[in-house]
Design a protein around this motif. Sequence first.
Motif, PDB file in Angstrom:
ATOM      1  N   HIS A  38      49.245  35.754  49.474  1.00  0.00           N
ATOM      2  CA  HIS A  38      48.587  36.550  50.524  1.00  0.00           C
ATOM      3  C   HIS A  38      47.881  37.728  49.857  1.00  0.00           C
ATOM      4  O   HIS A  38      48.524  38.641  49.363  1.00  0.00           O
ATOM      5  CB  HIS A  38      49.654  37.045  51.497  1.00  0.00           C
ATOM      6  N   GLN A  39      46.525  37.691  49.839  1.00  0.00           N
ATOM      7  CA  GLN A  39      45.781  38.699  49.093  1.00  0.00           C
ATOM      8  C   GLN A  39      45.058  39.726  49.971  1.00  0.00           C
ATOM      9  O   GLN A  39      45.056  40.914  49.666  1.00  0.00           O
ATOM     10  CB  GLN A  39      44.761  38.009  48.177  1.00  0.00           C
ATOM     11  N   SER A  40      44.425  39.257  51.042  1.00  0.00           N
ATOM     12  CA  SER A  40      43.664  40.187  51.882  1.00  0.00           C
ATOM     13  C   SER A  40      43.360  39.529  53.214  1.00  0.00           C
ATOM     14  O   SER A  40      43.764  38.394  53.479  1.00  0.00           O
ATOM     15  CB  SER A  40      42.347  40.578  51.190  1.00  0.00           C
ATOM     16  N   ILE A  41      42.610  40.222  54.045  1.00  0.00           N
ATOM     17  CA  ILE A  41      42.187  39.669  55.323  1.00  0.00           C
ATOM     18  C   ILE A  41      41.304  38.440  55.122  1.00  0.00           C
ATOM     19  O   ILE A  41      41.160  37.597  56.011  1.00  0.00           O
ATOM     20  CB  ILE A  41      41.447  40.739  56.155  1.00  0.00           C
ATOM     21  N   LEU A  42      40.716  38.301  53.925  1.00  0.00           N
ATOM     22  CA  LEU A  42      39.910  37.115  53.618  1.00  0.00           C
ATOM     23  C   LEU A  42      40.751  35.840  53.654  1.00  0.00           C
ATOM     24  O   LEU A  42      40.219  34.743  53.812  1.00  0.00           O
ATOM     25  CB  LEU A  42      39.258  37.254  52.233  1.00  0.00           C
ATOM     26  N   ASP A  43      42.076  35.994  53.518  1.00  0.00           N
ATOM     27  CA  ASP A  43      42.955  34.830  53.591  1.00  0.00           C
ATOM     28  C   ASP A  43      42.788  34.090  54.906  1.00  0.00           C
ATOM     29  O   ASP A  43      42.999  32.875  54.976  1.00  0.00           O
ATOM     30  CB  ASP A  43      44.426  35.265  53.464  1.00  0.00           C
ATOM     31  N   SER A 146      42.727  33.846  42.595  1.00  0.00           N
ATOM     32  CA  SER A 146      42.609  35.302  42.720  1.00  0.00           C
ATOM     33  C   SER A 146      41.228  35.719  43.221  1.00  0.00           C
ATOM     34  O   SER A 146      40.212  35.146  42.842  1.00  0.00           O
ATOM     35  CB  SER A 146      42.866  35.952  41.356  1.00  0.00           C
ATOM     36  N   PHE A 147      41.216  36.731  44.096  1.00  0.00           N
ATOM     37  CA  PHE A 147      39.961  37.282  44.623  1.00  0.00           C
ATOM     38  C   PHE A 147      39.415  38.409  43.749  1.00  0.00           C
ATOM     39  O   PHE A 147      38.356  38.967  44.042  1.00  0.00           O
ATOM     40  CB  PHE A 147      40.171  37.868  46.022  1.00  0.00           C
ATOM     41  N   THR A 148      40.137  38.787  42.701  1.00  0.00           N
ATOM     42  CA  THR A 148      39.830  40.036  41.998  1.00  0.00           C
ATOM     43  C   THR A 148      38.449  40.070  41.352  1.00  0.00           C
ATOM     44  O   THR A 148      37.913  41.149  41.111  1.00  0.00           O
ATOM     45  CB  THR A 148      40.892  40.311  40.909  1.00  0.00           C
ATOM     46  N   THR A 149      37.856  38.897  41.075  1.00  0.00           N
ATOM     47  CA  THR A 149      36.539  38.899  40.429  1.00  0.00           C
ATOM     48  C   THR A 149      35.419  39.298  41.378  1.00  0.00           C
ATOM     49  O   THR A 149      34.339  39.705  40.939  1.00  0.00           O
ATOM     50  CB  THR A 149      36.213  37.516  39.836  1.00  0.00           C
ATOM     51  N   PHE A 150      35.662  39.179  42.680  1.00  0.00           N
ATOM     52  CA  PHE A 150      34.599  39.516  43.636  1.00  0.00           C
ATOM     53  C   PHE A 150      35.052  40.445  44.764  1.00  0.00           C
ATOM     54  O   PHE A 150      34.234  40.890  45.572  1.00  0.00           O
ATOM     55  CB  PHE A 150      33.990  38.248  44.249  1.00  0.00           C
ATOM     56  N   SER A 160      29.700  37.858  46.720  1.00  0.00           N
ATOM     57  CA  SER A 160      29.982  36.463  47.050  1.00  0.00           C
ATOM     58  C   SER A 160      30.858  35.851  45.956  1.00  0.00           C
ATOM     59  O   SER A 160      30.884  36.324  44.823  1.00  0.00           O
ATOM     60  CB  SER A 160      28.675  35.681  47.185  1.00  0.00           C
ATOM     61  N   GLY A 161      31.557  34.795  46.301  1.00  0.00           N
ATOM     62  CA  GLY A 161      32.415  34.172  45.302  1.00  0.00           C
ATOM     63  C   GLY A 161      32.982  32.852  45.767  1.00  0.00           C
ATOM     64  O   GLY A 161      32.840  32.458  46.922  1.00  0.00           O
ATOM     65  N   LYS A 162      33.643  32.143  44.830  1.00  0.00           N
ATOM     66  CA  LYS A 162      34.271  30.860  45.135  1.00  0.00           C
ATOM     67  C   LYS A 162      35.776  31.017  45.077  1.00  0.00           C
ATOM     68  O   LYS A 162      36.321  31.632  44.156  1.00  0.00           O
ATOM     69  CB  LYS A 162      33.829  29.792  44.133  1.00  0.00           C
ATOM     70  N   ILE A 163      36.445  30.467  46.075  1.00  0.00           N
ATOM     71  CA  ILE A 163      37.898  30.507  46.146  1.00  0.00           C
ATOM     72  C   ILE A 163      38.421  29.081  46.013  1.00  0.00           C
ATOM     73  O   ILE A 163      38.044  28.187  46.781  1.00  0.00           O
ATOM     74  CB  ILE A 163      38.373  31.114  47.478  1.00  0.00           C
ATOM     75  N   LYS A 164      39.261  28.852  45.022  1.00  0.00           N
ATOM     76  CA  LYS A 164      39.891  27.551  44.848  1.00  0.00           C
ATOM     77  C   LYS A 164      41.219  27.545  45.609  1.00  0.00           C
ATOM     78  O   LYS A 164      41.995  28.496  45.522  1.00  0.00           O
ATOM     79  CB  LYS A 164      40.136  27.264  43.367  1.00  0.00           C
ATOM     80  N   VAL A 165      41.441  26.474  46.349  1.00  0.00           N
ATOM     81  CA  VAL A 165      42.665  26.333  47.139  1.00  0.00           C
ATOM     82  C   VAL A 165      43.337  25.024  46.762  1.00  0.00           C
ATOM     83  O   VAL A 165      42.681  23.979  46.712  1.00  0.00           O
ATOM     84  CB  VAL A 165      42.367  26.332  48.654  1.00  0.00           C
ATOM     85  N   ARG A 198      46.311  29.191  36.753  1.00  0.00           N
ATOM     86  CA  ARG A 198      45.419  28.080  36.377  1.00  0.00           C
ATOM     87  C   ARG A 198      44.143  28.087  37.216  1.00  0.00           C
ATOM     88  O   ARG A 198      43.035  27.971  36.683  1.00  0.00           O
ATOM     89  CB  ARG A 198      46.164  26.748  36.530  1.00  0.00           C
ATOM     90  N   LEU A 199      44.286  28.242  38.512  1.00  0.00           N
ATOM     91  CA  LEU A 199      43.112  28.253  39.392  1.00  0.00           C
ATOM     92  C   LEU A 199      42.208  29.457  39.121  1.00  0.00           C
ATOM     93  O   LEU A 199      40.997  29.384  39.324  1.00  0.00           O
ATOM     94  CB  LEU A 199      43.553  28.276  40.863  1.00  0.00           C
ATOM     95  N   SER A 200      42.816  30.552  38.673  1.00  0.00           N
ATOM     96  CA  SER A 200      42.057  31.782  38.440  1.00  0.00           C
ATOM     97  C   SER A 200      41.497  31.869  37.036  1.00  0.00           C
ATOM     98  O   SER A 200      40.829  32.855  36.683  1.00  0.00           O
ATOM     99  CB  SER A 200      42.955  33.000  38.720  1.00  0.00           C
ATOM    100  N   GLY A 201      41.812  30.844  36.211  1.00  0.00           N
ATOM    101  CA  GLY A 201      41.253  30.822  34.857  1.00  0.00           C
ATOM    102  C   GLY A 201      41.836  31.861  33.930  1.00  0.00           C
ATOM    103  O   GLY A 201      41.152  32.368  33.042  1.00  0.00           O
ATOM    104  N   ARG A 202      43.122  32.173  34.116  1.00  0.00           N
ATOM    105  CA  ARG A 202      43.769  33.134  33.231  1.00  0.00           C
ATOM    106  C   ARG A 202      45.010  32.512  32.624  1.00  0.00           C
ATOM    107  O   ARG A 202      45.612  31.609  33.204  1.00  0.00           O
ATOM    108  CB  ARG A 202      44.138  34.422  33.973  1.00  0.00           C
TER     109      ARG A 202
END
Length: 204
Positions: A38-43, A146-150, A160-165, A198-202
């Motif tokens: 759970h990261q933000s309202i964008l969830d 992670s949303f941190t890049t955008f 704008s950004g891409k979210i992997k689920v 893994r999804l966030s590339g870190r």
Amino acid sequence: RIIKAVLKTFKYFFGLRFEVKGLENFEVEGPAIIVSNHQSILDMMGLMEILPDNCAQVGKKELMYAGTVGLIIYLGGVIFINRKSTTSAKMVMAEVAKTMATDNVKVWVYPEGTRNCTGDLLPFKKGAFHLAVQAQVPVIPVVYSSFTTFYNPKKNLFTSGKIKVEVLPPIETKGLTSDDVSDLTDRCFRTMRETLFRLSGRPS
């Protein structure tokens, strides 16, 4: 379903793209507990991309009074928990367990307990896993990258950004008891954290 259809259009205004994997893992017989980071309202937009039918969310009672957002989630059938009252929370969760069995409902829980946009996971609270063991239903982990890049509310950053689920395979709880809840929680946390990285590339 109406709310889901409306909110799914919001991604175009915010410039968000979703890449979804593993939806077949929702296809379990009977009820289940779904847990996600759970990261933000964008969830909320990410949730509407994959929300299965006959699924209710669990949220803190304070959200009822959050203006338009509170109204939307109330109409969406969210089950509200009073986190300040342990007795109240346990009573609600006991009723949820009964409803899951009688109405074949899946229940979506955020085990971190609060929004967390650090790029990592907070320690999980055990309520969702107690509920899964009590009802003897599988736990289905869902991970958003992670949303941190955008998105960074502290720096007023939003682009704008891409979210992997990714919807992970169900974890069975049949035969487990309350003594197994801690191990179940830890197992789910480790699996979701590895997937998040893994999804966030870190590196994990």
